[in-house]
Design a protein around this motif. Structure first.
Motif, PDB file in Angstrom:
ATOM      1  N   GLU A 251      44.065  31.429  14.376  1.00 50.28           N
ATOM      2  CA  GLU A 251      44.867  29.873  14.291  1.00 50.28           C
ATOM      3  C   GLU A 251      43.907  28.689  13.661  1.00 50.28           C
ATOM      4  OE1 GLU A 251      47.962  31.177  17.450  1.00 50.28           O
ATOM      5  OE2 GLU A 251      45.761  31.604  17.365  1.00 50.28           O
ATOM      6  N   GLY A 252      42.867  29.382  14.208  1.00 49.59           N
ATOM      7  CA  GLY A 252      41.220  28.552  13.617  1.00 49.59           C
ATOM      8  C   GLY A 252      40.632  28.965  12.463  1.00 49.59           C
ATOM      9  N   ALA A 253      41.280  30.424  12.369  1.00 52.49           N
ATOM     10  CA  ALA A 253      40.544  30.293  11.408  1.00 52.49           C
ATOM     11  C   ALA A 253      40.670  29.729   9.369  1.00 52.49           C
ATOM     12  CB  ALA A 253      40.453  31.744  11.102  1.00 52.49           C
ATOM     13  N   ALA A 254      41.751  29.158   9.664  1.00 57.59           N
ATOM     14  CA  ALA A 254      42.534  28.658   8.420  1.00 57.59           C
ATOM     15  C   ALA A 254      41.745  27.172   8.630  1.00 57.59           C
ATOM     16  CB  ALA A 254      43.610  28.492   8.449  1.00 57.59           C
ATOM     17  N   ASN A 255      41.548  26.431   7.205  1.00 53.59           N
ATOM     18  CA  ASN A 255      41.352  25.295   6.848  1.00 53.59           C
ATOM     19  C   ASN A 255      42.406  24.307   7.084  1.00 53.59           C
ATOM     20  OD1 ASN A 255      40.433  22.886   6.558  1.00 53.59           O
ATOM     21  ND2 ASN A 255      39.236  23.184   4.903  1.00 53.59           N
ATOM     22  N   GLY A 256      43.584  24.102   7.946  1.00 52.57           N
ATOM     23  CA  GLY A 256      44.758  23.435   8.150  1.00 52.57           C
ATOM     24  C   GLY A 256      45.805  24.726   7.324  1.00 52.57           C
ATOM     25  N   GLU A 257      46.471  23.703   6.060  1.00 52.49           N
ATOM     26  CA  GLU A 257      47.636  24.864   5.919  1.00 52.49           C
ATOM     27  C   GLU A 257      46.744  26.385   4.795  1.00 52.49           C
ATOM     28  OE1 GLU A 257      50.804  25.494   6.894  1.00 52.49           O
ATOM     29  OE2 GLU A 257      50.091  24.018   8.052  1.00 52.49           O
ATOM     30  N   GLU A 258      45.433  25.911   4.879  1.00 49.37           N
ATOM     31  CA  GLU A 258      44.439  26.788   3.491  1.00 49.37           C
ATOM     32  C   GLU A 258      43.782  27.795   4.025  1.00 49.37           C
ATOM     33  OE1 GLU A 258      42.743  28.154   0.156  1.00 49.37           O
ATOM     34  OE2 GLU A 258      45.011  26.533   0.102  1.00 49.37           O
ATOM     35  N   LEU A 259      44.595  29.452   4.506  1.00 47.37           N
ATOM     36  CA  LEU A 259      43.831  29.927   4.509  1.00 47.37           C
ATOM     37  C   LEU A 259      42.657  30.541   4.670  1.00 47.37           C
ATOM     38  CD1 LEU A 259      47.235  33.082   4.246  1.00 47.37           C
ATOM     39  CD2 LEU A 259      46.363  31.609   6.630  1.00 47.37           C
ATOM     40  N   SER A 260      41.796  31.064   5.214  1.00 49.77           N
ATOM     41  CA  SER A 260      40.801  31.545   5.335  1.00 49.77           C
ATOM     42  C   SER A 260      39.917  32.595   3.732  1.00 49.77           C
ATOM     43  CB  SER A 260      39.714  31.823   5.972  1.00 49.77           C
ATOM     44  OG  SER A 260      40.206  33.047   6.313  1.00 49.77           O
ATOM     45  N   ASP A 261      39.402  32.469   3.481  1.00 52.53           N
ATOM     46  CA  ASP A 261      39.133  33.944   2.807  1.00 52.53           C
ATOM     47  C   ASP A 261      39.777  34.989   2.813  1.00 52.53           C
ATOM     48  OD1 ASP A 261      38.501  31.345   0.681  1.00 52.53           O
ATOM     49  OD2 ASP A 261      35.800  32.189   0.645  1.00 52.53           O
ATOM     50  N   LEU A 262      38.709  35.054   4.651  1.00 55.69           N
ATOM     51  CA  LEU A 262      38.889  36.557   4.579  1.00 55.69           C
ATOM     52  C   LEU A 262      40.471  36.758   5.202  1.00 55.69           C
ATOM     53  CD1 LEU A 262      37.901  39.126   5.976  1.00 55.69           C
ATOM     54  CD2 LEU A 262      37.346  37.782   8.154  1.00 55.69           C
ATOM     55  N   GLN A 263      41.668  35.892   5.584  1.00 51.22           N
ATOM     56  CA  GLN A 263      42.773  35.892   5.955  1.00 51.22           C
ATOM     57  C   GLN A 263      43.406  36.225   4.276  1.00 51.22           C
ATOM     58  OE1 GLN A 263      42.956  32.309   8.116  1.00 51.22           O
ATOM     59  NE2 GLN A 263      43.796  32.997   9.507  1.00 51.22           N
ATOM     60  N   LYS A 264      43.315  35.547   3.360  1.00 57.98           N
ATOM     61  CA  LYS A 264      44.015  36.070   2.077  1.00 57.98           C
ATOM     62  C   LYS A 264      42.853  37.584   1.185  1.00 57.98           C
ATOM     63  CE  LYS A 264      43.352  30.681   0.696  1.00 57.98           C
ATOM     64  NZ  LYS A 264      42.226  29.900  -0.263  1.00 57.98           N
ATOM     65  N   GLN A 265      41.803  37.674   1.447  1.00 60.80           N
ATOM     66  CA  GLN A 265      41.532  38.793   1.297  1.00 60.80           C
ATOM     67  C   GLN A 265      42.587  40.151   2.308  1.00 60.80           C
ATOM     68  OE1 GLN A 265      40.168  39.592  -0.733  1.00 60.80           O
ATOM     69  NE2 GLN A 265      40.910  41.406  -1.334  1.00 60.80           N
ATOM     70  N   PHE A 266      42.555  40.223   3.437  1.00 63.78           N
ATOM     71  CA  PHE A 266      43.488  41.163   4.097  1.00 63.78           C
ATOM     72  C   PHE A 266      45.197  40.798   3.682  1.00 63.78           C
ATOM     73  CE2 PHE A 266      42.754  42.449   8.369  1.00 63.78           C
ATOM     74  CZ  PHE A 266      40.970  42.603   8.608  1.00 63.78           C
ATOM     75  N   ILE A 267      45.704  39.592   3.066  1.00 61.07           N
ATOM     76  CA  ILE A 267      47.081  40.009   3.071  1.00 61.07           C
ATOM     77  C   ILE A 267      46.800  40.618   1.226  1.00 61.07           C
ATOM     78  CG2 ILE A 267      48.610  38.655   1.696  1.00 61.07           C
ATOM     79  CD1 ILE A 267      48.106  36.332   3.559  1.00 61.07           C
ATOM     80  N   GLU A 268      45.810  40.243   0.159  1.00 67.23           N
ATOM     81  CA  GLU A 268      45.827  40.838  -1.564  1.00 67.23           C
ATOM     82  C   GLU A 268      45.360  42.099  -0.824  1.00 67.23           C
ATOM     83  OE1 GLU A 268      43.062  40.700  -4.761  1.00 67.23           O
ATOM     84  OE2 GLU A 268      43.338  38.297  -3.490  1.00 67.23           O
TER      85      GLU A 268
END
Length: 168
Positions: free
Chosen positions: A81-98
């Motif tokens: 939950e702390g990896a994101a910057n507010g509502e903005e996912l971290s680059d790693l979280q975005k890459q996991f989704i992509e």
């Protein structure tokens, strides 16, 4: 740390904010975090072997199911939950989704914590073997290892591209 009636109170930082936790000194970190509503921290084995409950403790990945509550006093804890910057996912979280680096997603928060530590502690583009070694100790029943590895490697490539482009 304040002790009373077989319970302790520890003060730490969780996801960047000051936090006070109370409970059994030998109680698990995963239980204390989930009691605070941090449900991204999940427990499966309770033995520290599956990686599902991994969080970052002072930047190092740990199995929160075997870290006792007293060990948090004065420390920094980061959950998914702390990896994101507010509502903005971290680059790693975005890459996991992509990269579709999950199926049921139960193990994903633990993988994300360890992968972030790996990226933070290394420079340069990571090889398949480096990611595999960096994430050993994580079990995924769905078998998403290849997509997870690719997501982490892509993130390492992208960060280096951004640094190289900025230096030019």
């Amino acid at each position: 740390m304040n002790e009373m009636n077989d319970e302790i109170t520890v003060t730490c930082r969780i996801n960047g904010g000051e936090a006070t936790l109370q409970g059994d000194p030998a109680g698990s970190t995963v239980s204390a975090l989930r009691a605070r509503g941090l449900y991204g921290v999940r427990e499966t084995c309770g033995l520290g072997v599956c990686g599902t409950c991994t969080v970052l403790l002072d930047g190092e990945p740990v199995s929160s199911c075997i870290v006792p509550l007293y060990a948090l006093d004065g420390r920094n804890v980061q959950t998914v939950e702390g990896a994101a910057n507010g509502e903005e996912l971290s680059d790693l979280q975005k890459q996991f989704i992509e990269s579709q680096a999950f199926q049921c997603s139960f193990c994903t928060p633990g993988f994300l914590a360890s992968a972030q530590a790996l990226l933070d502690q290394t420079e340069g583009e990571l090889s398949w073997q480096e990611v595999e070694e960096g994430l050993q100790g994580h079990l995924c029943r769905c078998g998403s290892y290849e997509a997870i590895n690719e997501a982490v490697r892509t993130c390492s490539r992208n960060r280096n591209c951004a640094a190289d482009c900025a230096a030019s």
